[in-house]
Design an enzyme around this catalytic site. Sequence first.
Site, PDB file in Angstrom:
ATOM      1  N   GLU A  99       5.241   8.156  -0.551  1.00  0.00           N
ATOM      2  CA  GLU A  99       6.633   7.564  -0.578  1.00  0.00           C
ATOM      3  C   GLU A  99       6.880   6.816  -1.777  1.00  0.00           C
ATOM      4  O   GLU A  99       8.031   7.098  -2.684  1.00  0.00           O
ATOM      5  CB  GLU A  99       6.972   6.977   0.599  1.00  0.00           C
TER       6      GLU A  99
ATOM      7  N   ARG B  79       7.210  -4.119   2.197  1.00  0.00           N
ATOM      8  CA  ARG B  79       8.069  -4.000   3.376  1.00  0.00           C
ATOM      9  C   ARG B  79       7.092  -3.535   4.558  1.00  0.00           C
ATOM     10  O   ARG B  79       6.831  -2.297   4.747  1.00  0.00           O
ATOM     11  CB  ARG B  79       9.050  -2.887   3.144  1.00  0.00           C
TER      12      ARG B  79
ATOM     13  N   TYR C 209       1.622  -3.754  -0.160  1.00  0.00           N
ATOM     14  CA  TYR C 209       3.454  -3.182  -0.036  1.00  0.00           C
ATOM     15  C   TYR C 209       3.923  -4.239   0.747  1.00  0.00           C
ATOM     16  O   TYR C 209       3.447  -4.955   1.933  1.00  0.00           O
ATOM     17  CB  TYR C 209       3.143  -2.136   1.108  1.00  0.00           C
TER      18      TYR C 209
END
Length: 795
Positions: free
Chosen positions: A9, A291, A289
């Site tokens: 992603e 989030r 990351y």
Amino acid sequence: MAKNLLIVESPAKAKTIEKILGDDFEVKSCYGHIRDLEKDDMGIDIKNNYQPRYIVPEDKEKVVKELKSIAKKSGEVWLATDEDREGEAISWHLCEVLGLDPETTKRIVFHEITKPAIQSAVTRPRTVDMNLVNAQQARRILDRIVGFELSPVLWRKMSMKNNLSAGRVQSVAVRIIAEREREINAFVPVSSFKIEALFTAKDLAGKQVTFTAEGKKQASAENAETFLNGCKGADYTVTDIQVKPGKKTPAAPFTTSTLQQEASRKLGYSVSRTMILAQKLYESGKITYMRTDSVNLSETAMDAITKQIGSQYGDKYIQPRKYKNKNESAQEAHEAIRPTYMDSLTVEDADCRRLYELIWKRTMASQMADAELEKTIAKILISTGSNDGPSAGTTLSSIREELTASGEVLKFDGFLKVYMEDRDEEDITEEDGQEGMLPPLAIQQKLPLKEMRAVERFTRPQPRYTEASLVKKLEELGIGRPSTYAPTISTILKRGYVEKRDKEGIKRDFRIFQLKDNKVEKLVEQENTGAEKSKLFPTDLGLVVTDFLKQYFDDIMDYHFTARIEEEFDEVAQGKILWNKMIDDFYNPFKKDVENTIENAERIKGERELGLDPASGKKVIARMGRYGPMVQIGDVSDEEKPRFAKLKNTQSIETISFDEAMELFRLPRNLGQFEDSDVVVNIGRFGPYIAHDKKFYSLGKEYDPYSITFDEATPIIVEKRAAKEERTIKIFEKEKIQVLRGPYGPYIKQGLRNYKLPKEKQDNAADLSLEEVKAIIEEVKANPPKRVPRRKKGS
DNA sequence: CAGTGAGCGAGCTTCCGCTTGACTT
């Protein structure tokens, strides 16, 4: 042989993974979701079992095109989107768009971007889990139905014509803010008296030091005074000393929500600022990351952290710990937020540095030893105490008045060496006073009293939410996801349901009884109470919309609605129920509510009667108007037109008093004639102003439109007019073009746009002809000035 | 820049969750 294509992603992740996987794979990113429901007609074919209609949004066309062309040239396509419901759906959409068979296409997952995790994942591919995909589709479709059915109800029933919206997440977020406000408005403070005695004793060095002991709280002023009077001439003796060990434990590593909370408490950042900085750190490879809802750390990370602790502080500070998520809705596709390299103690970028160091410290602390404390509690007997028991004639021998002094000593700092989590206002109790050290005391030691005070203290309502404490609340309720906390807050602010602002406190008297030199004295002091900074306040719009939605859609506004449907999504994910069946069960009663509301609900007014206008005898009401909250005298059905006035932005329909409302009708005020024209003071869209001779002059903060006098107003007109003339170089009346003098030199103004003069024309701007001016405008329009983004030093 | 406040109807808006740049000001 052609390389395989692996799709993830995030582009930053793609780079890292490509390095790890080497020559066999080309790694590309799809930048999140690549398809979404069409907007027309909700994008759902409701009659056909809720079949979704997906399209590739415009801003994703480029990515999709590129992936298609690479996929064509590649060997196998592997899908490595995040391991959660949304990630699984993204993989399925990729199959659909790239023409891959979901039953055979290789799907792999990792929770962490580390070499061992990725290499082992590649050896164990699976295929797309259609049950999980269907759970996501159900989630998406339900949110679309709720949002696109409820919002239009508001458009019909609200007189305000903003782009109102409602949704499963945002509407409950507003409700949380609205209810807190009402709790605060309804709160009645109760006071009691806290007993504090100041004693002196020698410390280890033999120096006289002062320390505090506390007595039983007294419910009333009378009790407090009686208590102090009873202590006149008393002796104070230490009767008991207890020493207890204690410990403090570090907090878990950061998730999105806890990072937002701590950055707010410790650094004062808004949640969006935190996320922007975290994104920068992530993109530059400094942190994992940002989030995530997981508190998990990879094995490799744990090793690096403990190694760093050992080398920096010594092995006795190491205590490896595995944290578990409390939150049931956590989907744990990622690691906790941590530095990528623990031996990077800081970062170059000045903007990001404070956030990075916060993450670094929290990560370190999470694997460090407990802090060890020693808590000392000393009981001090008041010799006169037994005479002052609750009432005469009591038979309980245990009634003795005593005081308690407590102190705390840090025996081993442990994780506190690097980091201590802050607490929210609402979690701080009265007992959390600063517990310092006590001087050494002995049993039977007599203590000289310096003074004793009974200080009046009031109970306080819960504080208003900050952005970060709202995120915390939403997370506790399982509402929203790490990627949406910041955008949700932006939405409710943008819609005008909620405002972020400060509130000044009000002065309040409190009483103190003081026993000193055997005399009891009463004092009155003042404190400031209710002051708040950067808090979320509901607007009248937020309040009336919340009330309306609660009245007609109480199930969706229920705090546990999300948690309940999440259980159903889970059942879909486990293949226990069909997603269309689940949606159908929700939709039918919901649609009935929508229809009933459109049919039967009155327009939302939030009307409140305040009283009768003494002058006309007409009703005075506060309500929502087309342009926001207002007060009104009389009714539109009256012969005479009603009078209207807008509320100030700190006022609310719910709390405005009759007197405050009548005050608002004092505007506009005509102060009299000046140069043959009326001088009128009023408050407009952009604040208070003076209107005179068809021109407007803003009133600065130093003047109050309700009290400004004619003699104060006229100089403002004269000065502002002069300043404006000073700025004006030339006016072309007909074309509505002005040549003005600004702080950066002369410029041309046409309508709302400004055009800078070229250097060579700046000196004789007054001589410009209309043709020259028009030419400059065209020239600037053709070559708009480039704006250089300002960069801070060190970045 | 500085008005307004009812109701109608055209034409528009709107959700949540996953990702970053490409845009102005």
